[in-house]
Design a protein around this motif. Structure first.
Motif, mmCIF file in Angstrom:
data_model
loop_
_atom_site.group_PDB
_atom_site.id
_atom_site.type_symbol
_atom_site.label_atom_id
_atom_site.label_comp_id
_atom_site.label_asym_id
_atom_site.label_seq_id
_atom_site.Cartn_x
_atom_site.Cartn_y
_atom_site.Cartn_z
ATOM 1 N N ALA A 73 0.875 -1.182 0.000
ATOM 2 C CA ALA A 73 0.000 0.000 0.000
ATOM 3 C C ALA A 73 0.904 1.220 0.000
ATOM 4 O O ALA A 73 2.056 1.144 0.447
ATOM 5 C CB ALA A 73 -0.892 0.009 1.235
ATOM 6 N N VAL A 74 0.394 2.328 -0.509
ATOM 7 C CA VAL A 74 1.205 3.548 -0.537
ATOM 8 C C VAL A 74 0.501 4.678 0.204
ATOM 9 O O VAL A 74 -0.709 4.681 0.347
ATOM 10 C CB VAL A 74 1.523 3.998 -1.987
ATOM 11 C CG1 VAL A 74 2.328 2.939 -2.725
ATOM 12 C CG2 VAL A 74 0.251 4.357 -2.743
ATOM 13 N N GLY A 76 0.836 8.232 3.184
ATOM 14 C CA GLY A 76 1.046 8.522 4.597
ATOM 15 C C GLY A 76 1.098 10.020 4.792
ATOM 16 O O GLY A 76 1.344 10.770 3.846
ATOM 17 N N ILE A 261 -11.631 -4.880 6.761
ATOM 18 C CA ILE A 261 -10.889 -4.364 5.609
ATOM 19 C C ILE A 261 -9.567 -5.122 5.433
ATOM 20 O O ILE A 261 -9.010 -5.157 4.347
ATOM 21 C CB ILE A 261 -10.668 -2.842 5.796
ATOM 22 C CG1 ILE A 261 -10.225 -2.214 4.488
ATOM 23 C CG2 ILE A 261 -9.687 -2.547 6.909
ATOM 24 C CD1 ILE A 261 -10.322 -0.714 4.479
ATOM 25 N N GLY A 262 -9.092 -5.746 6.481
ATOM 26 C CA GLY A 262 -7.822 -6.483 6.394
ATOM 27 C C GLY A 262 -7.925 -7.813 5.672
ATOM 28 O O GLY A 262 -6.941 -8.552 5.552
ATOM 29 N N SER A 283 -2.278 2.170 3.729
ATOM 30 C CA SER A 283 -0.990 1.881 4.374
ATOM 31 C C SER A 283 -1.060 1.931 5.897
ATOM 32 O O SER A 283 -0.044 1.723 6.561
ATOM 33 C CB SER A 283 0.056 2.870 3.867
ATOM 34 O OG SER A 283 -0.340 4.186 4.236
ATOM 35 N N ASP A 286 -1.374 4.348 11.293
ATOM 36 C CA ASP A 286 -1.671 4.288 12.740
ATOM 37 C C ASP A 286 -1.188 3.006 13.399
ATOM 38 O O ASP A 286 -0.987 2.966 14.610
ATOM 39 C CB ASP A 286 -3.188 4.490 12.990
ATOM 40 C CG ASP A 286 -4.068 3.512 12.210
ATOM 41 O OD1 ASP A 286 -3.645 3.041 11.132
ATOM 42 O OD2 ASP A 286 -5.178 3.211 12.682
HETATM 43 P P1 NAD Z 1 -6.346 2.590 5.711
HETATM 44 O O1 NAD Z 1 -7.026 1.529 4.920
HETATM 45 O O2 NAD Z 1 -4.874 2.644 5.621
HETATM 46 O O3 NAD Z 1 -6.746 2.447 7.255
HETATM 47 C C1 NAD Z 1 -8.089 2.528 7.723
HETATM 48 C C2 NAD Z 1 -8.192 1.790 9.075
HETATM 49 O O4 NAD Z 1 -8.100 0.391 8.840
HETATM 50 C C3 NAD Z 1 -7.050 2.132 10.031
HETATM 51 O O5 NAD Z 1 -7.544 2.164 11.347
HETATM 52 C C4 NAD Z 1 -6.082 0.991 9.880
HETATM 53 O O6 NAD Z 1 -5.315 0.731 11.026
HETATM 54 C C5 NAD Z 1 -7.009 -0.174 9.539
HETATM 55 N N1 NAD Z 1 -6.348 -1.148 8.662
HETATM 56 C C6 NAD Z 1 -6.069 -0.980 7.354
HETATM 57 N N2 NAD Z 1 -5.428 -2.065 6.887
HETATM 58 C C7 NAD Z 1 -5.311 -2.927 7.910
HETATM 59 C C8 NAD Z 1 -4.733 -4.223 8.044
HETATM 60 N N3 NAD Z 1 -4.141 -4.864 7.023
HETATM 61 N N4 NAD Z 1 -4.789 -4.820 9.253
HETATM 62 C C9 NAD Z 1 -5.382 -4.219 10.301
HETATM 63 N N5 NAD Z 1 -5.940 -2.997 10.219
HETATM 64 C C10 NAD Z 1 -5.911 -2.355 9.051
HETATM 65 O O7 NAD Z 1 -6.999 3.984 5.255
HETATM 66 P P2 NAD Z 1 -6.578 5.474 5.645
HETATM 67 O O8 NAD Z 1 -6.178 5.536 7.077
HETATM 68 O O9 NAD Z 1 -7.670 6.306 5.151
HETATM 69 O O10 NAD Z 1 -5.315 5.795 4.731
HETATM 70 C C11 NAD Z 1 -3.969 5.704 5.189
HETATM 71 C C12 NAD Z 1 -3.046 6.003 4.009
HETATM 72 O O11 NAD Z 1 -3.212 4.973 3.018
HETATM 73 C C13 NAD Z 1 -3.367 7.318 3.308
HETATM 74 O O12 NAD Z 1 -2.147 7.930 2.962
HETATM 75 C C14 NAD Z 1 -4.122 6.912 2.070
HETATM 76 O O13 NAD Z 1 -3.962 7.829 1.005
HETATM 77 C C15 NAD Z 1 -3.459 5.589 1.753
HETATM 78 N N6 NAD Z 1 -4.283 4.650 0.949
HETATM 79 C C16 NAD Z 1 -3.611 3.883 0.049
HETATM 80 C C17 NAD Z 1 -4.293 2.937 -0.694
HETATM 81 C C18 NAD Z 1 -3.503 2.089 -1.655
HETATM 82 O O14 NAD Z 1 -2.291 2.032 -1.567
HETATM 83 N N7 NAD Z 1 -4.151 1.393 -2.556
HETATM 84 C C19 NAD Z 1 -5.663 2.754 -0.509
HETATM 85 C C20 NAD Z 1 -6.332 3.522 0.446
HETATM 86 C C21 NAD Z 1 -5.622 4.471 1.182
#
Ligand code: NAD
Length: 362
Positions: A73-74, A76, A261-262, A283, A286
Motif C-alpha cells: 500500500a502507498v 502517509g 478491511i484487512g 498503508s 496508525d
Molecule cells: P487505511 O485503509 O490505511 O486504514 C483505515 C483503518 O483500517 C485504520 O484504522 C487501519 O489501522 C485499519 N487497517 C487498514 N489495513 C489494515 C490491516 N491490514 N490490518 C489491520 N488494520 C488495518 O486507510 P486510511 O487511514 O484512510 O489511509 C492511510 C493512508 O493509506 C493514506 O495515505 C491513504 O492515502 C493511503 N491509501 C492507500 C491505498 C492504496 O495504496 N491502494 C488505498 C487507500 C488508502
C-alpha cells in the motif's frame, strides 16, 4: 515456465504485509514447484524519498516486463503536503494508467468464521462470495470535457462527462463473462439505462456479448436497485459488472458486508491478463511498525494473482484453503480478534498460513 513477479512493498504497513506474502511464494516454490522470480522496486512515498518520484523510471521499466505485480500500500501523512504530482497516490494512478489496467476485480467473500464481523445478520451473509468487476480507466472519472466554469448569468458550475465507447464496454464485459465462466456462471450487469444514454449502450453491448458465453446467465439491474439488493440479499449475486463510478460505490458497499478491511484482496487487469494485485486497504500509518497489521488481504491477493495472471488456479485454491484453515483454527490479528481473544502478530499469521499450506503438501 518461470513467472516474473514485481513486488512493490510501498509505505508504512506495506513492507510488513508484503513480507508475509513473500513467505507464501517461497512455500509454493518449495512445496508445490511454483517457479517464480521475485523482483523489488519502489512505489509511492518510499520512492519519493529514495528516488525523488512516486513512480521512478526504474519501477516503470520493471513493471512493464513483469507478468504480475504485488503491491502493499502507498501513502502517509508525511507526504500529504507535497505538490499533487509528487504524492504517493500519483505513483499508483500512474502505474495503473501506464499498464492499461482497465478491469478491477474485487471479491467480497465472507469466511464463515468471521460472519459475526459483518454489518449484516449472519443468516443474510453467511456463504457470501461475490466478485465485482469494475471498469477502471473510463467513464465519468476520465471523460472530457470537465471542469468548473462560469455560466452567462455569472453562477459557477461544475461539470463532468460520462462517456463509454462500445469498445470499452466490450472489453470489460468480456473480462466479466470470463470470470463468471470460471465461477458460478451468473453475471449481473449494473447500469442506469432508464436515465443515461451511456448506460443504454452499456446494456446493449453486454446483451450482445452473451451469445459468446452460453454457459453464463446474464441479467441487468439498475444501480439503485443493485445497491438495495446488495444489502437486502447479497447472496443472490455471483459476478457483478459495472462502470467506474457505480463500481467504486458498490464495491465498497460489498466490502463492508465482509466485516474487516484487512481481509479484502483486489486485482486490476489489462487485456492480456497481466495485473496489479493489492489489498483493498491503505498503508495504515496508525498501526505501522507494531506487528498488528493483518496480512491476509495481501496473501489473498497472491491467490488472485495465481488464478488470474499466472494460470495457477490449483495453487490459488490451496492458498485460499490455507487462509480458511488458519481462521478455522482460531487465529486472529488485532483487527479480527474479539475482546477476549488473543491477537496474533502479522508474522505469526503469515507463518500459520505457510504451515497450513505445508500440511496440504502432506
Ligand atoms: P487505511 O485503509 O490505511 O486504514 C483505515 C483503518 O483500517 C485504520 O484504522 C487501519 O489501522 C485499519 N487497517 C487498514 N489495513 C489494515 C490491516 N491490514 N490490518 C489491520 N488494520 C488495518 O486507510 P486510511 O487511514 O484512510 O489511509 C492511510 C493512508 O493509506 C493514506 O495515505 C491513504 O492515502 C493511503 N491509501 C492507500 C491505498 C492504496 O495504496 N491502494 C488505498 C487507500 C488508502
Amino acid at each position: 515456465m518461470t513467472h516474473r513477479v514485481l513486488i512493490l512493498p510501498g509505505d508504512h504497513i506495506g513492507p510488513e504485509i508484503v513480507a508475509e506474502a513473500v513467505k507464501v511464494f517461497h512455500c509454493l516454490g518449495s512445496e508445490f514447484g511454483l517457479s517464480v522470480e521475485l523482483e523489488y522496486a519502489n512505489l509511492g512515498g518510499c520512492a519519493v524519498d529514495a528516488e525523488g518520484s512516486p513512480l521512478p523510471a526504474s519501477t516503470r521499466d520493471l513493471a512493464a516486463q513483469a507478468d504480475a505485480i504485488l503491491l502493499g500500500a502507498v501513502g502517509g501523512p508525511e507526504w500529504d503536503s507535497l505538490p499533487r504530482e509528487q504524492r504517493p497516490e500519483r505513483g499508483l494512478l500512474g502505474i495503473r494508467a501506464e499498464l492499461g489496467l482497465f478491469a478491477n476485480l474485487r471479491p467480497a467473500i465472507l469466511f464463515p468464521e468471521l460472519a459475526a464481523a459483518s454489518s449484516l445478520r449472519t443468516e443474510v451473509v453467511s456463504g457470501l462470495d461475490i466478485l465485482i468487476v469494475r471498469e477502471l480507466t473510463g467513464g465519468i472519472y476520465f471523460g472530457q470535457p470537465r471542469g468548473i466554469r462560469e455560466r452567462p448569468d455569472g453562477v459557477r458550475e461544475g461539470f463532468n462527462t460520462l462517456v463509454y465507447g462500445a469498445d470499452e464496454i466490450e472489453r470489460i464485459g468480456r473480462a466479466a463473462f470470463e470470470a463468471a465462466e470460471r465461477r458460478g456462471g451468473a453475471l449481473c450487469s449494473v447500469d442506469k439505462a432508464n436515465v443515461l444514454e451511456s448506460s443504454e449502450l452499456w446494456r446493449e453491448v453486454m446483451t450482445g456479448l452473451q451469445a459468446d458465453y452460453p454457459s453464463v446467465s446474464l441479467d441487468h439491474l439498475y444501480v439503485d436497485n443493485a445497491a438495495m439488493q446488495l444489502v437486502r440479499a447479497p447472496r443472490q449475486f455471483d459476478v457483478m459488472v459495472t462502470g467506474n463510478l457505480f463500481g467504486d460505490i458498490l464495491s465498497d458497499c460489498a466490502a463492508m458486508l465482509t466485516g474487516s478491511i484487512g481481509m479484502l484482496p483486489s486485482a486490476s487487469l489489462d487485456d492480456r491478463h497481466r495485473g496489479l494485485y493489492e489489498p483493498v486497504h491503505g498503508s495504515a500509518p496508525d498501526i505501522a511498525g507494531q506487528a498488528r497489521a493483518n496480512p491476509l488481504a495481501t496473501i489473498l491477493s497472491v491467490a488472485m494473482m495465481l488464478r488470474h495472471s499466472l494460470g495457477e488456479s490449483d495453487l490459488a485454491g490451496r492458498v485460499e484453503t490455507a487462509v480458511g484453515q488458519v481462521l478455522a483454527d482460531g487465529l486472529r490479528t488485532a483487527d479480527l480478534a474479539g475482546p477476549t481473544e488473543r491477537a496474533v502478530s502479522t508474522s505469526e499469521m503469515g507463518d500459520a498460513v505457510v504451515s497450513a499450506l505445508k500440511s496440504q503438501a502432506g
